[in-house]
Design an enzyme around this catalytic site. Structure first.
Site, PDB file in Angstrom:
ATOM      1  N   GLN A   4      10.643  43.102   9.100  1.00 21.07           N
ATOM      2  CA  GLN A   4      10.048  42.357   8.259  1.00 21.07           C
ATOM      3  C   GLN A   4       9.658  43.368   6.942  1.00 21.07           C
ATOM      4  OE1 GLN A   4       6.327  41.240   9.807  1.00 21.07           O
ATOM      5  NE2 GLN A   4       5.123  40.612   7.962  1.00 21.07           N
ATOM      6  N   ASP A   5       9.986  42.527   5.894  1.00 20.98           N
ATOM      7  CA  ASP A   5       9.825  43.391   4.496  1.00 20.98           C
ATOM      8  C   ASP A   5      10.711  44.505   4.238  1.00 20.98           C
ATOM      9  OD1 ASP A   5       7.482  41.800   4.428  1.00 20.98           O
ATOM     10  OD2 ASP A   5       6.155  43.328   4.132  1.00 20.98           O
ATOM     11  N   ASP A  22      10.028  37.426   5.374  1.00 18.26           N
ATOM     12  CA  ASP A  22       9.764  37.896   3.967  1.00 18.26           C
ATOM     13  C   ASP A  22      10.439  39.252   3.735  1.00 18.26           C
ATOM     14  OD1 ASP A  22       7.856  35.951   4.079  1.00 18.26           O
ATOM     15  OD2 ASP A  22       6.133  37.493   4.360  1.00 18.26           O
ATOM     16  N   ARG A  51       8.976  31.926   0.780  1.00 23.73           N
ATOM     17  CA  ARG A  51       7.915  31.250   0.746  1.00 23.73           C
ATOM     18  C   ARG A  51       7.001  31.915  -0.353  1.00 23.73           C
ATOM     19  NH1 ARG A  51       4.188  33.436   5.872  1.00 23.73           N
ATOM     20  NH2 ARG A  51       5.092  35.443   5.995  1.00 23.73           N
ATOM     21  N   GLN A 109       5.179  44.800   9.003  1.00 25.64           N
ATOM     22  CA  GLN A 109       5.492  45.296   7.854  1.00 25.64           C
ATOM     23  C   GLN A 109       6.164  46.805   7.965  1.00 25.64           C
ATOM     24  OE1 GLN A 109       2.703  43.931   8.137  1.00 25.64           O
ATOM     25  NE2 GLN A 109       2.279  42.540   6.554  1.00 25.64           N
TER      26      GLN A 109
END
Length: 580
Positions: free
Chosen positions: A396-397, A418, A486, A374
């Site tokens: 990521q993120d 994500d 998700r 993250q």
């Protein structure tokens, strides 16, 4: 004889007098006794009536509290928390119950604050644990602001604002307060010292979250009833007041007003130049000097250059606007990440908490890389925020749409796992959403939406966007499956409207988080999308997935309805559409 008779007569008269006096005294005493008894009886009756009246008042208050609490997820908690204080506070309607519940919740938040202060004094805390505790303190301050604002809004309900706007404002505030509790707990790892600290906090944070959930349910129940009643009254002459004209300006806006709004978005108050030739050398310096709680737009023009800094716009710095020299020329970049000890929340290169923030023509970047997990480029926790022609670049993120109402138009967002996540009510229009090559063994997830309660008015919406891949992924897309999203939390909600979905997206469309978790409670909707992977015949068969066919249902996820865009997007000066 006569004397004896006279004496007897006198004695008789005396006896008669004495007898009469005694008789009167007895009568008086009898009457007095009766009066005392009557008074006692009156006192008993009065006391009983008073007790009955008190009991009736209590019963009346309890009935109102029970009625209000019946719509909540946690009715027993709702009643037990509020009932004891209801009589003293003269609760007579649902609005009073909500306000009292919010005040009780605020007291619990303050209790959590002192608990966190004590935990910070512990020895042996990890770097991430300390950062997470500071995140909790920040989210507590935000929660208190949101609860107090909600109480203030309730005082003016339902006459202070248009009813639907008032309802949405209240739901937004409480939804954000709930999200803050989750954010606090999510900051801790599940290892060693961090695990113990999280365990010490969880009961207090969950109590506040449940109390917020109850308040949110009561607000929704109250406002839904009021809106339905208003619609019945106005059905005959109902008309949309916030009428837009496609992407651009509303029809009713005068030429002069349009010119003023356009010019207001390009007149700089201060200029940031990295070489020192402007008012400030860094963006952070310019933010620090911005006025507090300003109602006027404060414009910071950021000249072309790469600004290597982490910038935070606190909640008391309102209505700030960043204007760059072009998204490819003005770059704010950082590299904080979870692997190196940060929390996801604190890793953001730019973090926005000040209401009314706007940005255009800027790149927000985090260069930590896919192996650092993250690492956020931009986090937004502020209401009524908008971004135009901006880039959010990371892995990521990438983009943390944390809470409140947000709008993105003509933006580019790239990432891996994500990479658009959070629990705001966020609408993306005409944006490019591109997955990139992830770390070895990873799958790409475009979204991970974090709604925890079905009454929260939150979700991620893409309208007329293009969902595809960057060049580094395109050539190896078969090795790295990419999905639309998700479910990060139980009531995760993501809706894709009228967008182009390229073949980089797996035919199943969506991926689970952990087995069957949230598959029945999430909502993933698709409406009139095009492109190689827009077909829904091979999509997941979850209860929560839906192919939307009803236009009015799709309309509820547009900027006009989902984020109340008609009440604030015009003032941004950015192009937008309120409708399908």
């Amino acid at each position: 004889m006569n004397e004896s008779k006279e004496i007897l007569t006198k004695n008789f008269d005396s006896v008669k007098h004495i007898s009469s006096t005694k008789r009167h005294k007895k009568i008086f005493l009898a009457v007095l006794a009766c009066l005392v008894i009557v008074a006692a009886l009156i006192g008993i009756v009065a006391k009983e009536n008073s007790r009955n009246k008190f009991d009736e008042t209590n019963e009346s208050h309890h009935a109102i509290v029970k009625s209000a609490c019946s719509s909540t997820f946690y009715p027993d908690l709702c009643f037990s928390a509020v009932a004891a204080a209801a009589a003293a506070k003269k609760v007579t309607r649902k609005k009073d119950v909500i306000r009292l519940s919010l005040n009780i919740t605020a007291s619990a938040v303050e209790h959590n604050f002192y608990k966190i202060k004590k935990l910070l004094a512990r020895k042996g805390l990890t770097e991430r644990g300390v950062t997470a505790l500071h995140d909790c303190l920040e989210t507590i301050n935000e929660t208190l602001d949101e609860l107090h604002q909600a109480v203030e809004d309730l005082h003016g309900y339902p006459y202070k604002k248009p009813l639907t706007q008032h309802a949405d404002d209240l739901k937004t505030l409480i939804s954000a307060a709930m999200t803050n509790q989750e954010t606090c707990l999510d900051g801790f790892s599940h290892k060693n010292a961090d695990k113990e600290v999280r365990k010490a906090l969880i009961d207090g944070e969950k109590y506040v979250e449940k109390m917020c959930s109850n308040a949110l349910a009561m607000i929704k129940n109250m406002t839904d009833e009021d809106i339905a009643n208003e619609m019945l009254i106005k059905r005959s002459n109902r008309k949309l007041e916030e009428e837009g004209n496609g992407i651009g300006w509303p029809r009713w806006l005068s030429t002069g007003d349009r010119r003023r709004l356009r010019s207001s978005s390009v007149i700089p108050n201060v200029v940031v130049v990295a070489d020192g030739s402007g008012d400030y050398k860094t963006v952070s310096e310019a933010v620090a000097k911005a006025p507090v709680n300003s109602r006027k737009r404060y414009i910071i023009r950021i000249k072309a250059g790469v600004y290597r800094e982490n910038v935070e716009i606190p909640s008391n710095k309102t209505n700030i606007m960043f204007i760059g020299d072009g998204r490819s020329r003005t770059v704010i970049t950082g590299k904080r990440n979870v692997v190196d000890g940060s929390t996801t929340f604190r890793s953001a290169t730019v973090a926005v908490a000040g209401e009314g923030f706007l940005a255009r023509d800027i790149t927000f970047e985090n260069t930590a890389g896919p192996s650092k997990h993250q690492a956020v480029a931009l986090r937004v926790s502020a209401d009524l925020t908008a971004f135009y022609q901006c880039n959010m670049i990371a892995y990521q993120d990438t983009l943390y749409v944390h809470s409140q109402r947000q709008f993105f138009v003509n933006c580019l967002i790239t990432g891996t796992v994500d990479f658009i996540f959070g629990n705001a009510a966020a609408v993306f229009q005409n944006c490019d959403i591109r997955a990139r090559r992830p770390h070895r063994g990873q799958k790409n997830m475009v979204t991970a939406q974090g709604r925890t309660d079905r009454n929260q008015n939150t979700g991620i919406v893409f309208q007329k966007c293009r969902i595809g891949a960057t060049s580094d992924l395109q050539s190896v897309k078969n090795k790295f499956p990419t999905y639309l999203g998700r479910p990060w939390k139980e009531y995760s909600r993501t809706v894709i409207l009228q967008s182009d979905i390229s073949d980089v997206i797996h035919p199943a469309g969506w991926h689970d988080w952990n087995g069957s978790f949230a598959l029945k409670t999430l909502f993933y909707g698709e409406y009139q999308n095009t492109g190689a992977s827009a077909g829904t015949h091979a999509r997941v068969k979850w209860d929560g997935h839906k192919v939307i066919t009803n236009e009015s249902e799709a309309q509820s996820y547009t900027a006009g309805e989902f984020i109340s865009g008609g009440s604030w997007l015009y003032s941004t000066g950015f192009p937008f559409s309120l409708d399908l």
